[in-house]
Every structure is written in structure tokens, then in C-alpha cells.
Motif scaffolding. Structure first.
Motif, PDB file in Angstrom:
ATOM      1  N   GLY A 137       0.772  -1.231   0.000  1.00  0.00           N
ATOM      2  CA  GLY A 137       0.000   0.000   0.000  1.00  0.00           C
ATOM      3  C   GLY A 137       0.799   1.275   0.000  1.00  0.00           C
ATOM      4  O   GLY A 137       0.224   2.369   0.132  1.00  0.00           O
ATOM      5  N   HIS A 138       2.107   1.201  -0.175  1.00  0.00           N
ATOM      6  CA  HIS A 138       2.931   2.405  -0.192  1.00  0.00           C
ATOM      7  C   HIS A 138       2.751   3.164  -1.506  1.00  0.00           C
ATOM      8  O   HIS A 138       2.549   2.563  -2.568  1.00  0.00           O
ATOM      9  N   SER A 139       2.847   4.477  -1.440  1.00  0.00           N
ATOM     10  CA  SER A 139       2.735   5.320  -2.625  1.00  0.00           C
ATOM     11  C   SER A 139       4.012   5.236  -3.445  1.00  0.00           C
ATOM     12  O   SER A 139       5.060   4.781  -2.962  1.00  0.00           O
ATOM     13  N   LYS A 140       3.937   5.687  -4.683  1.00  0.00           N
ATOM     14  CA  LYS A 140       5.141   5.701  -5.524  1.00  0.00           C
ATOM     15  C   LYS A 140       6.276   6.493  -4.875  1.00  0.00           C
ATOM     16  O   LYS A 140       7.417   6.003  -4.820  1.00  0.00           O
ATOM     17  N   PRO A 141       6.032   7.738  -4.380  1.00  0.00           N
ATOM     18  CA  PRO A 141       7.139   8.469  -3.737  1.00  0.00           C
ATOM     19  C   PRO A 141       7.720   7.731  -2.541  1.00  0.00           C
ATOM     20  O   PRO A 141       8.936   7.757  -2.314  1.00  0.00           O
ATOM     21  N   GLU A 142       6.879   7.057  -1.765  1.00  0.00           N
ATOM     22  CA  GLU A 142       7.379   6.283  -0.633  1.00  0.00           C
ATOM     23  C   GLU A 142       8.242   5.119  -1.106  1.00  0.00           C
ATOM     24  O   GLU A 142       9.287   4.813  -0.503  1.00  0.00           O
ATOM     25  N   VAL A 143       7.834   4.469  -2.180  1.00  0.00           N
ATOM     26  CA  VAL A 143       8.611   3.360  -2.726  1.00  0.00           C
ATOM     27  C   VAL A 143       9.959   3.866  -3.246  1.00  0.00           C
ATOM     28  O   VAL A 143      11.004   3.251  -3.001  1.00  0.00           O
ATOM     29  N   MET A 144       9.941   4.975  -3.960  1.00  0.00           N
ATOM     30  CA  MET A 144      11.190   5.556  -4.454  1.00  0.00           C
ATOM     31  C   MET A 144      12.142   5.863  -3.305  1.00  0.00           C
ATOM     32  O   MET A 144      13.348   5.565  -3.363  1.00  0.00           O
ATOM     33  N   ALA A 145      11.604   6.478  -2.236  1.00  0.00           N
ATOM     34  CA  ALA A 145      12.445   6.825  -1.088  1.00  0.00           C
ATOM     35  C   ALA A 145      13.023   5.579  -0.436  1.00  0.00           C
ATOM     36  O   ALA A 145      14.197   5.557  -0.037  1.00  0.00           O
ATOM     37  N   ALA A 146      12.210   4.529  -0.332  1.00  0.00           N
ATOM     38  CA  ALA A 146      12.685   3.288   0.286  1.00  0.00           C
ATOM     39  C   ALA A 146      13.758   2.623  -0.559  1.00  0.00           C
ATOM     40  O   ALA A 146      14.745   2.090  -0.032  1.00  0.00           O
ATOM     41  N   ILE A 147      13.579   2.638  -1.872  1.00  0.00           N
ATOM     42  CA  ILE A 147      14.579   2.045  -2.761  1.00  0.00           C
ATOM     43  C   ILE A 147      15.886   2.831  -2.688  1.00  0.00           C
ATOM     44  O   ILE A 147      16.971   2.246  -2.598  1.00  0.00           O
ATOM     45  N   LYS A 148      15.783   4.155  -2.696  1.00  0.00           N
ATOM     46  CA  LYS A 148      17.004   4.963  -2.621  1.00  0.00           C
ATOM     47  C   LYS A 148      17.744   4.721  -1.308  1.00  0.00           C
ATOM     48  O   LYS A 148      18.972   4.607  -1.282  1.00  0.00           O
ATOM     49  N   ALA A 149      16.996   4.625  -0.202  1.00  0.00           N
ATOM     50  CA  ALA A 149      17.621   4.360   1.094  1.00  0.00           C
ATOM     51  C   ALA A 149      18.287   2.987   1.096  1.00  0.00           C
ATOM     52  O   ALA A 149      19.392   2.824   1.636  1.00  0.00           O
ATOM     53  N   ALA A 150      17.635   2.001   0.491  1.00  0.00           N
ATOM     54  CA  ALA A 150      18.207   0.656   0.437  1.00  0.00           C
ATOM     55  C   ALA A 150      19.475   0.624  -0.404  1.00  0.00           C
ATOM     56  O   ALA A 150      20.422  -0.096  -0.084  1.00  0.00           O
ATOM     57  N   ILE A 151      19.488   1.411  -1.479  1.00  0.00           N
ATOM     58  CA  ILE A 151      20.705   1.506  -2.289  1.00  0.00           C
ATOM     59  C   ILE A 151      21.828   2.126  -1.474  1.00  0.00           C
ATOM     60  O   ILE A 151      22.968   1.637  -1.468  1.00  0.00           O
ATOM     61  N   HIS A 152      21.503   3.213  -0.760  1.00  0.00           N
ATOM     62  CA  HIS A 152      22.509   3.913   0.046  1.00  0.00           C
ATOM     63  C   HIS A 152      23.088   2.998   1.125  1.00  0.00           C
ATOM     64  O   HIS A 152      24.296   3.036   1.421  1.00  0.00           O
ATOM     65  N   LYS A 153      22.239   2.146   1.702  1.00  0.00           N
ATOM     66  CA  LYS A 153      22.683   1.230   2.753  1.00  0.00           C
ATOM     67  C   LYS A 153      23.287  -0.054   2.197  1.00  0.00           C
ATOM     68  O   LYS A 153      23.659  -0.940   2.965  1.00  0.00           O
ATOM     69  N   LYS A 154      23.343  -0.131   0.864  1.00  0.00           N
ATOM     70  CA  LYS A 154      23.863  -1.313   0.177  1.00  0.00           C
ATOM     71  C   LYS A 154      23.027  -2.558   0.456  1.00  0.00           C
ATOM     72  O   LYS A 154      23.513  -3.694   0.445  1.00  0.00           O
ATOM     73  N   GLU A 155      21.744  -2.350   0.721  1.00  0.00           N
ATOM     74  CA  GLU A 155      20.809  -3.460   0.864  1.00  0.00           C
ATOM     75  C   GLU A 155      20.333  -3.958  -0.498  1.00  0.00           C
ATOM     76  O   GLU A 155      19.803  -5.068  -0.601  1.00  0.00           O
ATOM     77  N   LEU A 156      20.498  -3.118  -1.512  1.00  0.00           N
ATOM     78  CA  LEU A 156      20.236  -3.509  -2.889  1.00  0.00           C
ATOM     79  C   LEU A 156      21.561  -3.514  -3.636  1.00  0.00           C
ATOM     80  O   LEU A 156      22.390  -2.611  -3.449  1.00  0.00           O
ATOM     81  N   PRO A 157      21.795  -4.493  -4.496  1.00  0.00           N
ATOM     82  CA  PRO A 157      23.111  -4.645  -5.126  1.00  0.00           C
ATOM     83  C   PRO A 157      23.341  -3.687  -6.284  1.00  0.00           C
ATOM     84  O   PRO A 157      22.395  -3.158  -6.879  1.00  0.00           O
ATOM     85  N   ALA A 158      24.601  -3.490  -6.594  1.00  0.00           N
ATOM     86  CA  ALA A 158      24.960  -2.782  -7.818  1.00  0.00           C
ATOM     87  C   ALA A 158      24.699  -3.693  -9.004  1.00  0.00           C
ATOM     88  O   ALA A 158      24.736  -4.931  -8.886  1.00  0.00           O
ATOM     89  N   LEU A 159      24.420  -3.097 -10.139  1.00  0.00           N
ATOM     90  CA  LEU A 159      24.148  -3.882 -11.345  1.00  0.00           C
ATOM     91  C   LEU A 159      25.396  -4.627 -11.783  1.00  0.00           C
ATOM     92  O   LEU A 159      26.468  -4.041 -11.930  1.00  0.00           O
ATOM     93  N   GLU A 160      25.250  -5.926 -12.015  1.00  0.00           N
ATOM     94  CA  GLU A 160      26.361  -6.726 -12.520  1.00  0.00           C
ATOM     95  C   GLU A 160      26.475  -6.589 -14.034  1.00  0.00           C
ATOM     96  O   GLU A 160      25.528  -6.200 -14.716  1.00  0.00           O
ATOM     97  N   GLN A 161      27.625  -6.926 -14.551  1.00  0.00           N
ATOM     98  CA  GLN A 161      27.827  -6.958 -15.991  1.00  0.00           C
ATOM     99  C   GLN A 161      27.206  -8.238 -16.559  1.00  0.00           C
ATOM    100  O   GLN A 161      27.103  -9.254 -15.884  1.00  0.00           O
ATOM    101  N   GLY A 162      26.791  -8.161 -17.807  1.00  0.00           N
ATOM    102  CA  GLY A 162      26.290  -9.355 -18.494  1.00  0.00           C
ATOM    103  C   GLY A 162      24.871  -9.730 -18.145  1.00  0.00           C
ATOM    104  O   GLY A 162      24.490 -10.905 -18.267  1.00  0.00           O
ATOM    105  N   THR A 163      24.055  -8.761 -17.721  1.00  0.00           N
ATOM    106  CA  THR A 163      22.669  -9.070 -17.374  1.00  0.00           C
ATOM    107  C   THR A 163      21.813  -9.192 -18.630  1.00  0.00           C
ATOM    108  O   THR A 163      21.847  -8.344 -19.511  1.00  0.00           O
TER     109      THR A 163
END
Length: 247
Positions: A137-163
């Protein structure tokens, strides 16, 4: 105009695309899109057996038969079949598109994907997180903020080569536009070097789009996200080997 031509072609191939021409780019606000809000969750769900079959049809059987298969539940994607080869097949919904895509909430979208191991490790986590947050039930802006925070905390990975992502199912429904479908492969990159790919040029089979947005006007915060581009190459066969119509 090349931009309009590219948009009209790309939307046949990819849920995450420009689609329906520059008129949609000018719309900007969700309220003016054909699907302004999320439909009841039940409209996005499928019969489990049918979803497994559709997910596997994204790639040739030689790839998908040993792949892990995900299905969508009410809280996110769940593993329905354990895999052996590192690939993951699933059926994407409209919210895997750019955040400002006009069909983001289209409940008819059924986009069969098979991701190779690098994509499963470094693209799929973004899909899982986005889906889980939106279904909660989160809004788009809330989802964007959560994804950005997860990237900053390295909870989401960097893109690998060869995807690589196979989208060759003849049973997918990618868009309300045109004939709704088109077999293709997608390649993810951290930069949009169209010249190096020969993308978006007259008679080139390669198209490119931004992973996050069609236009940053609606959600300027997306401009601060790590760059990610998707290069699309149409193919002339469905996953079962039968000829596909020309793109």
C-alpha cells in the motif's frame, strides 16, 4: 520524428517503455493516465499453475526447464519451483515499468521474463522490493524513497555486468497498444551509451530506454538514482521456435 517512432516500437516489446508516443510524456501526473491508481490486488493475481507455465514460456525450454520460477502472491513474489541453473523466470506486472509509465497500474499486464544469473542477482532484488512495497500500500514516492535508502545502505546490489532478460513468450500481454506483444531480449547497463550500441537509430534493431522513468518531470527525485538503462533487441522467433511477426 525518431523519438515517436522509437516509442511506438518499444512499447510492443517492453513493459518498461515509452509507449503510446510523446503525448503520454506530456501528461506527467498520474491522474491523467488511463490507469491512475492500483486496482484491487486480486486483479493482478493468476492461477498458480498458469503463472508457472507462462513464466517458463519467456525463454526457450532448454533454459527455462531448470530455472527457478516465481509467482506473485498478495505480499510479493514467492518461489514456486526451485531452480538448478541460476536463471529465474517470472511474470512481471505493470509496476515493473518506469514509475511514470501510463500503464504502471494496468492489471492486464502479464510480462513473462527469464533472467540470467547476473540479472537474477542484481536486477531481481529491485523488482522484489518494489513489488513488496507497492502491494503493502505504499505510494510511488514512498517506494522511491525506500529504494534509494536501500541503495545507500547497500541493501540492494549494484548492477552486474552481463545481465540478460529473455521476453520471448507468445502469451505475454505487454501493453494495451497495438498487438500487445513482441519477442525480444533486454540487456541492462549502468550507462546509456546509445552510440556504442547503435541504439535508437534508423533501421537499427536496438532500442534503449531509461530504467527509472520516461521523463523525470513527474518524479524529479529519480534523477538522483544510480543510472540504469535497458537496451532492447527484437528477435524473430517465439520461445517455442515458431516465427514471430516482424517488429
Amino acid at each position: 520524428m525518431l523519438e515517436n517512432k522509437v516509442g511506438a516500437i518499444v512499447i510492443k516489446c517492453f513493459v518498461l517503455l515509452v509507449g503510446l508516443g510523446t503525448a503520454y510524456q506530456a501528461m506527467g501526473q498520474d491522474a491523467t493516465t488511463p490507469y491512475p491508481k492500483m486496482a484491487p490486488i486480486g486483479q493482478y493475481l493468476m492461477d498458480r499453475t498458469a503463472e508457472i507455465a507462462l513464466a517458463r514460456s519467456a525463454a526457450p525450454e532448454s533454459i527455462s526447464r531448470d530455472a527457478e520460477v516465481l509467482v506473485l502472491g498478495r505480499r510479493g513474489y514467492e518461489t514456486a519451483v526451485q531452480g538448478k541453473n541460476g536463471w529465474v523466470c517470472m511474470v512481471g506486472r505493470g509496476w515493473m515499468a518506469m514509475f511514470d509509465h501510463p500503464e504502471f497500474w494496468n492489471p492486464k499486464i502479464r510480462a513473462a521474463d527469464c533472467l540470467n544469473p547476473p540479472a537474477a542477482r542484481s536486477v531481481l532484488p529491485y523488482v522484489r522490493k518494489r513489488t513488496k512495497l507497492l502491494l503493502a500500500g505504499h505510494s510511488k514516492p514512498e517506494v522511491m524513497a525506500a529504494i534509494k535508502a536501500a541503495i545507500h545502505k547497500k541493501e540492494l546490489p549494484a548492477l552486474e555486468q552481463g545481465t540478460v532478460d529473455y521476453m520471448m513468450s507468445k502469451s505475454s500481454y505487454l501493453t494495451d497498444n497495438g498487438d500487445h506483444n513482441g519477442p525480444h531480449l533486454m540487456f541492462y547497463e549502468t550507462s546509456r551509451d546509445d552510440a556504442a550500441w547503435g541504439a535508437n537509430l534508423t533501421n537499427s534493431p536496438v532500442l534503449s530506454v531509461n530504467y527509472w522513468y520516461v521523463s523525470a518531470q513527474a518524479y524529479p527525485q529519480l534523477k538522483t538514482f544510480p543510472p540504469m538503462s535497458v537496451f532492447l533487441v527484437g528477435v524473430d522467433k517465439w520461445s517455442d521456435g515458431t516465427p514471430a511477426p516482424p517488429m
